[in-house]
Design a protein around this motif. Structure first.
Motif, PDB file in Angstrom:
ATOM      1  N   UNK A 111     -75.206 -40.217 -14.711  1.00 50.96           N
ATOM      2  CA  UNK A 111     -76.590 -40.406 -14.257  1.00 50.96           C
ATOM      3  C   UNK A 111     -77.120 -41.823 -14.468  1.00 50.96           C
ATOM      4  N   UNK A 112     -76.374 -42.656 -15.197  1.00 49.88           N
ATOM      5  CA  UNK A 112     -76.841 -44.013 -15.507  1.00 49.88           C
ATOM      6  C   UNK A 112     -78.218 -43.955 -16.176  1.00 49.88           C
ATOM      7  N   UNK A 113     -78.398 -42.981 -17.035  1.00 52.06           N
ATOM      8  CA  UNK A 113     -79.678 -42.735 -17.683  1.00 52.06           C
ATOM      9  C   UNK A 113     -79.698 -43.333 -19.086  1.00 52.06           C
ATOM     10  N   UNK A 114     -80.823 -43.169 -19.780  1.00 50.96           N
ATOM     11  CA  UNK A 114     -80.947 -43.645 -21.156  1.00 50.96           C
ATOM     12  C   UNK A 114     -80.596 -42.523 -22.123  1.00 50.96           C
ATOM     13  N   UNK A 115     -80.275 -42.904 -23.351  1.00 45.58           N
ATOM     14  CA  UNK A 115     -79.956 -41.906 -24.372  1.00 45.58           C
ATOM     15  C   UNK A 115     -81.164 -41.010 -24.642  1.00 45.58           C
ATOM     16  N   UNK A 116     -82.361 -41.569 -24.608  1.00 45.96           N
ATOM     17  CA  UNK A 116     -83.568 -40.776 -24.849  1.00 45.96           C
ATOM     18  C   UNK A 116     -83.758 -39.733 -23.743  1.00 45.96           C
ATOM     19  N   UNK A 117     -83.517 -40.125 -22.507  1.00 43.77           N
ATOM     20  CA  UNK A 117     -83.624 -39.169 -21.404  1.00 43.77           C
ATOM     21  C   UNK A 117     -82.567 -38.075 -21.557  1.00 43.77           C
ATOM     22  N   UNK A 118     -81.368 -38.454 -21.951  1.00 39.68           N
ATOM     23  CA  UNK A 118     -80.300 -37.476 -22.133  1.00 39.68           C
ATOM     24  C   UNK A 118     -80.659 -36.476 -23.224  1.00 39.68           C
ATOM     25  N   UNK A 119     -81.170 -36.965 -24.333  1.00 37.23           N
ATOM     26  CA  UNK A 119     -81.578 -36.064 -25.417  1.00 37.23           C
ATOM     27  C   UNK A 119     -82.718 -35.154 -24.970  1.00 37.23           C
ATOM     28  N   UNK A 120     -83.688 -35.730 -24.258  1.00 34.35           N
ATOM     29  CA  UNK A 120     -84.854 -34.971 -23.812  1.00 34.35           C
ATOM     30  C   UNK A 120     -84.485 -33.886 -22.800  1.00 34.35           C
ATOM     31  N   UNK A 121     -83.603 -34.197 -21.881  1.00 36.30           N
ATOM     32  CA  UNK A 121     -83.246 -33.261 -20.818  1.00 36.30           C
ATOM     33  C   UNK A 121     -82.109 -32.327 -21.198  1.00 36.30           C
ATOM     34  N   UNK A 122     -81.156 -32.823 -21.990  1.00 34.21           N
ATOM     35  CA  UNK A 122     -79.894 -32.105 -22.161  1.00 34.21           C
ATOM     36  C   UNK A 122     -79.669 -31.489 -23.536  1.00 34.21           C
ATOM     37  N   UNK A 123     -80.434 -31.890 -24.523  1.00 27.84           N
ATOM     38  CA  UNK A 123     -80.172 -31.381 -25.870  1.00 27.84           C
ATOM     39  C   UNK A 123     -81.376 -30.658 -26.462  1.00 27.84           C
ATOM     40  N   UNK A 124     -82.488 -31.348 -26.580  1.00 28.88           N
ATOM     41  CA  UNK A 124     -83.648 -30.781 -27.268  1.00 28.88           C
ATOM     42  C   UNK A 124     -84.087 -29.412 -26.748  1.00 28.88           C
ATOM     43  N   UNK A 125     -84.117 -29.182 -25.437  1.00 26.89           N
ATOM     44  CA  UNK A 125     -84.537 -27.853 -24.971  1.00 26.89           C
ATOM     45  C   UNK A 125     -83.570 -26.728 -25.368  1.00 26.89           C
ATOM     46  N   UNK A 126     -82.332 -27.081 -25.678  1.00 32.14           N
ATOM     47  CA  UNK A 126     -81.318 -26.062 -25.921  1.00 32.14           C
ATOM     48  C   UNK A 126     -81.064 -25.783 -27.400  1.00 32.14           C
ATOM     49  N   UNK A 127     -81.560 -26.642 -28.274  1.00 33.72           N
ATOM     50  CA  UNK A 127     -81.311 -26.455 -29.710  1.00 33.72           C
ATOM     51  C   UNK A 127     -81.861 -25.125 -30.228  1.00 33.72           C
ATOM     52  N   UNK A 128     -83.115 -24.739 -29.935  1.00 31.42           N
ATOM     53  CA  UNK A 128     -83.606 -23.462 -30.473  1.00 31.42           C
ATOM     54  C   UNK A 128     -82.743 -22.262 -30.050  1.00 31.42           C
TER      55      UNK A 128
END
Length: 135
Positions: A88-105
């Protein structure tokens, strides 16, 4: 010849990925196709193989299972984020926001359920794990 548990898990994930690639809608949202593997979320799909290996190697005791699930999920997230960043040529913050944080709970809830149910299933269904010990 006995096949190790992690190998059985890896085969099941590999078959799941192949089914999705050939067009059977097994991916999220009842979707399919090789584009999902090559797309931004493909690293998470491939990362399941890493997760299965780690958890399969660490499931002889409840404490090792918990550690294995945590390490496996960290590996899954790391591989998935790296793939996402490349595609995606994205930033690490965008990756964490979209791909990790919503799924942790949800992932934490699933790990808790597995940690509670695994000893019960191992005891009730001995063919699942002949080497289980309570530690």
């Amino acid at each position: 010849m006995t096949i190790h548990r992690w190998k059985k898990g890896a085969w099941s994930v590999l078959i799941y990925l192949l089914l999705g690639c050939i067009g059977i809608p097994v991916f999220a949202g009842y979707t399919a196709g090789i584009g999902h593997i090559l797309g931004p979320s493909g690293g998470f799909l491939i990362g399941y193989l890493i997760l299965v290996f780690v958890v399969g190697k660490c499931n002889q005791t409840v404490s090792r299972l918990i550690v294995g699930m945590i390490i496996g999920n960290v590996c899954l997230y790391a591989f998935g984020i790296l793939w996402f960043l490349i595609v995606s040529q994205s930033t690490i913050m965008a990756a964490l926001t979209w791909c990790v944080l919503p799924f942790i709970p949800g992932d934490v809830c699933k790990m808790v359920v597995v940690a509670i149910l695994s000893p019960i299933l191992w005891k009730s269904l001995p063919f699942l794990n002949r080497n289980f010990t309570r530690v």
